[in-house]
Scaffold this motif. Structure first.
Motif, PDB file in Angstrom:
ATOM      1  N   PRO A   9       0.825  -1.206   0.000  1.00 45.51           N
ATOM      2  CA  PRO A   9       0.000   0.000   0.000  1.00 45.51           C
ATOM      3  C   PRO A   9       0.863   1.260   0.000  1.00 45.51           C
ATOM      4  N   GLU A  10       0.411   2.253  -0.741  1.00 45.04           N
ATOM      5  CA  GLU A  10       1.151   3.513  -0.822  1.00 45.04           C
ATOM      6  C   GLU A  10       1.438   4.061   0.568  1.00 45.04           C
ATOM      7  N   GLY A  11       2.697   4.473   0.776  1.00 49.32           N
ATOM      8  CA  GLY A  11       3.083   5.107   2.031  1.00 49.32           C
ATOM      9  C   GLY A  11       3.277   4.165   3.203  1.00 49.32           C
ATOM     10  N   ALA A  12       3.155   2.853   3.004  1.00 46.25           N
ATOM     11  CA  ALA A  12       3.264   1.920   4.120  1.00 46.25           C
ATOM     12  C   ALA A  12       4.691   1.792   4.634  1.00 46.25           C
ATOM     13  N   ILE A  13       5.670   1.839   3.718  1.00 49.34           N
ATOM     14  CA  ILE A  13       7.077   1.764   4.115  1.00 49.34           C
ATOM     15  C   ILE A  13       7.867   2.788   3.303  1.00 49.34           C
ATOM     16  N   THR A  14       9.051   3.120   3.768  1.00 48.51           N
ATOM     17  CA  THR A  14       9.877   4.102   3.072  1.00 48.51           C
ATOM     18  C   THR A  14      10.466   3.493   1.798  1.00 48.51           C
ATOM     19  N   ALA A  15      10.950   4.350   0.909  1.00 47.92           N
ATOM     20  CA  ALA A  15      11.558   3.884  -0.345  1.00 47.92           C
ATOM     21  C   ALA A  15      12.782   3.014  -0.064  1.00 47.92           C
ATOM     22  N   GLY A  16      13.591   3.405   0.893  1.00 45.27           N
ATOM     23  CA  GLY A  16      14.765   2.602   1.247  1.00 45.27           C
ATOM     24  C   GLY A  16      14.377   1.244   1.807  1.00 45.27           C
ATOM     25  N   ARG A  52       0.870  -1.097  -6.129  1.00 43.75           N
ATOM     26  CA  ARG A  52       0.599  -0.085  -5.109  1.00 43.75           C
ATOM     27  C   ARG A  52      -0.889   0.211  -5.004  1.00 43.75           C
ATOM     28  N   PRO A  53      -1.585  -0.576  -4.209  1.00 37.25           N
ATOM     29  CA  PRO A  53      -2.993  -0.228  -4.025  1.00 37.25           C
ATOM     30  C   PRO A  53      -3.113   1.124  -3.319  1.00 37.25           C
ATOM     31  N   PRO A  66      -1.696  -0.808   7.296  1.00 31.66           N
ATOM     32  CA  PRO A  66      -1.417  -1.436   6.001  1.00 31.66           C
ATOM     33  C   PRO A  66      -1.671  -2.938   6.008  1.00 31.66           C
ATOM     34  N   ARG A  67      -2.156  -3.426   4.883  1.00 29.90           N
ATOM     35  CA  ARG A  67      -2.333  -4.858   4.639  1.00 29.90           C
ATOM     36  C   ARG A  67      -1.486  -5.191   3.417  1.00 29.90           C
ATOM     37  N   TYR A  68      -0.865  -6.351   3.449  1.00 35.49           N
ATOM     38  CA  TYR A  68       0.052  -6.733   2.383  1.00 35.49           C
ATOM     39  C   TYR A  68      -0.347  -8.078   1.803  1.00 35.49           C
TER      40      TYR A  68
END
Length: 166
Positions: A9-16, A52-53, A66-68
Motif C-alpha cells: 500500500p502507498e506510504g506503508a514503508i519508506t523507499a529505502g 501499489r494499491p 497497512p495490509r500486504y
C-alpha cells in the motif's frame, strides 16, 4: 525462478525499506527453490512486480493499518510443503521488519500465497518452458540431468498434493 507480486500500500514503508524488502524477498524465494541467491543467472530469472494499491478495505471500511499480499509464483516442483511454510514465515517477517515499527507488528496483516504453476504452463521467451528446461539453465546441468531432477521434483510435488487434506 520465482516471480513475485508484492502488494505494498502507498506510504506503508519508506523507499529505502522497500528496496531492502524487495532484495530480501528475492533471496528468500531463490533459497526456497534450492538455488544460490548470489548466482547471477538465477537472479536474472527472478522478477518482482510491486503493486501499489491506493487503499485496502477490510470488511467494507478502509483498513486502519497497512495490509500486504505477496504472491510467489514458481514452476511446479520447486516448493515442497516445508519450503512453502518457510516462505510464508520468512516473507511475513520480512514485510513486518520493513515497517520498522511504524505499525503494530501483526502477522495477520500479511498474506502470502506460494503458488506453483503446473509443468507445461510456465511461459517465457515466447514459448512454454517446462521445469527441465528451467533447471537446465539454472543448474548448468546437461539436459538428461535436468530432466531427471525435474521428474523427481514434479513427482514429489504431485504426491504431496494427493496426501494433503481436503
Amino acid at each position: 525462478m520465482p516471480m513475485l507480486d508484492v502488494h505494498l500500500p502507498e506510504g506503508a514503508i519508506t523507499a529505502g525499506a522497500e528496496a531492502a524488502l524487495v532484495e530480501r524477498l528475492t533471496e528468500i524465494l531463490i533459497r526456497a527453490e534450492g538455488f544460490d541467491p548470489a548466482d547471477p543467472v538465477t537472479r536474472a530469472a527472478s522478477w518482482v512486480f510491486v503493486h501499489r494499491p491506493a487503499a485496502v478495505y477490510v470488511g467494507g471500511p478502509r483498513a486502519d493499518a497497512p495490509r500486504y499480499k505477496v504472491v510467489a509464483t514458481v514452476p511446479e516442483g520447486q516448493l515442497p510443503a516445508a519450503a512453502r511454510a518457510e516462505v510464508v514465515a520468512e516473507v511475513t517477517a520480512a514485510v513486518l521488519d520493513a515497517e520498522a515499527g511504524a505499525w503494530p507488528r501483526d502477522p495477520g496483516r500479511v498474506w502470502v500465497f506460494p503458488t506453483e504453476i503446473p509443468d507445461g504452463s510456465w511461459g517465457g521467451h515466447g514459448g512454454i518452458r517446462p521445469l527441465a528446461v528451467i533447471l537446465e539453465r539454472l543448474t548448468g546441468s546437461d539436459r538428461r540431468q535436468a530432466e531427471a531432477l525435474a521428474s523427481r521434483r514434479i513427482a514429489a510435488s504431485r504426491t504431496e498434493r494427493t496426501r494433503m487434506p481436503s
